[in-house]
Design a protein around this motif. Structure first.
Motif, PDB file in Angstrom:
ATOM      1  N   ARG A   5       0.862  -1.175   0.000  1.00  0.00           N
ATOM      2  CA  ARG A   5       0.000   0.000   0.000  1.00  0.00           C
ATOM      3  C   ARG A   5       0.900   1.227   0.000  1.00  0.00           C
ATOM      4  O   ARG A   5       1.735   1.399   0.885  1.00  0.00           O
ATOM      5  CB  ARG A   5      -0.911   0.020   1.214  1.00  0.00           C
ATOM      6  CG  ARG A   5      -1.886   1.199   1.158  1.00  0.00           C
ATOM      7  CD  ARG A   5      -2.947   1.134   2.213  1.00  0.00           C
ATOM      8  NE  ARG A   5      -3.695  -0.101   2.095  1.00  0.00           N
ATOM      9  CZ  ARG A   5      -4.225  -0.744   3.128  1.00  0.00           C
ATOM     10  NH1 ARG A   5      -4.110  -0.270   4.342  1.00  0.00           N
ATOM     11  NH2 ARG A   5      -4.886  -1.859   2.946  1.00  0.00           N
ATOM     12  N   PRO A  47       1.819   5.490  -0.146  1.00  0.00           N
ATOM     13  CA  PRO A  47       1.359   6.649   0.624  1.00  0.00           C
ATOM     14  C   PRO A  47       0.093   7.310   0.066  1.00  0.00           C
ATOM     15  O   PRO A  47      -0.701   7.860   0.824  1.00  0.00           O
ATOM     16  CB  PRO A  47       2.542   7.622   0.571  1.00  0.00           C
ATOM     17  CG  PRO A  47       3.731   6.749   0.397  1.00  0.00           C
ATOM     18  CD  PRO A  47       3.249   5.613  -0.473  1.00  0.00           C
ATOM     19  N   ASP A  48      -0.114   7.214  -1.262  1.00  0.00           N
ATOM     20  CA  ASP A  48      -1.304   7.838  -1.852  1.00  0.00           C
ATOM     21  C   ASP A  48      -2.549   6.951  -1.745  1.00  0.00           C
ATOM     22  O   ASP A  48      -3.612   7.298  -2.234  1.00  0.00           O
ATOM     23  CB  ASP A  48      -1.057   8.217  -3.309  1.00  0.00           C
ATOM     24  CG  ASP A  48      -0.849   7.021  -4.218  1.00  0.00           C
ATOM     25  OD1 ASP A  48      -0.951   5.853  -3.758  1.00  0.00           O
ATOM     26  OD2 ASP A  48      -0.576   7.243  -5.421  1.00  0.00           O
ATOM     27  N   GLY A  49      -2.408   5.782  -1.086  1.00  0.00           N
ATOM     28  CA  GLY A  49      -3.545   4.889  -0.890  1.00  0.00           C
ATOM     29  C   GLY A  49      -3.685   3.814  -1.963  1.00  0.00           C
ATOM     30  O   GLY A  49      -4.454   2.883  -1.801  1.00  0.00           O
ATOM     31  N   SER A  50      -2.933   3.932  -3.045  1.00  0.00           N
ATOM     32  CA  SER A  50      -2.999   2.915  -4.095  1.00  0.00           C
ATOM     33  C   SER A  50      -2.234   1.671  -3.660  1.00  0.00           C
ATOM     34  O   SER A  50      -1.450   1.717  -2.697  1.00  0.00           O
ATOM     35  CB  SER A  50      -2.430   3.461  -5.412  1.00  0.00           C
ATOM     36  OG  SER A  50      -1.053   3.752  -5.275  1.00  0.00           O
ATOM     37  N   THR A  51      -2.455   0.570  -4.337  1.00  0.00           N
ATOM     38  CA  THR A  51      -1.748  -0.660  -4.015  1.00  0.00           C
ATOM     39  C   THR A  51      -1.095  -1.224  -5.274  1.00  0.00           C
ATOM     40  O   THR A  51      -1.578  -1.012  -6.389  1.00  0.00           O
ATOM     41  CB  THR A  51      -2.684  -1.729  -3.413  1.00  0.00           C
ATOM     42  OG1 THR A  51      -3.705  -2.015  -4.358  1.00  0.00           O
ATOM     43  CG2 THR A  51      -3.278  -1.284  -2.108  1.00  0.00           C
TER      44      THR A  51
END
Length: 67
Positions: free
Chosen positions: A29, A31-35
């Motif tokens: 995951r 820092p921008d929330g994407s995975t």
């Protein structure tokens, strides 16, 4: 299927001056929330943020030596 209480722990190896090696497969995951995912046996995660393939290591942290 293993549960959190009886699952085999993942091995994480922190390399001196290098990447963090994680037994795969992994989901990271960012820092921008994407995975991002990788199904490789061992995944090299960049610790220096110099990788062109961040969050995966491409050895950009190595110093260039000219002969």
């Amino acid at each position: 299927m293993p549960t959190a209480s009886n699952a085999e722990p993942r091995r994480v190896t922190i390399e001196q001056g290098g990447p963090v090696l994680v037994e795969g497969p992994v989901e990271l995951r960012l820092p921008d929330g994407s995975t991002v995912t990788s199904d490789r046996f061992v995944v090299a995660v960049c610790a220096c943020r110099r990788s062109k393939r961040f969050p995966f290591c491409d050895t950009s942290h190595r110093k260039k030596v000219r002969g």
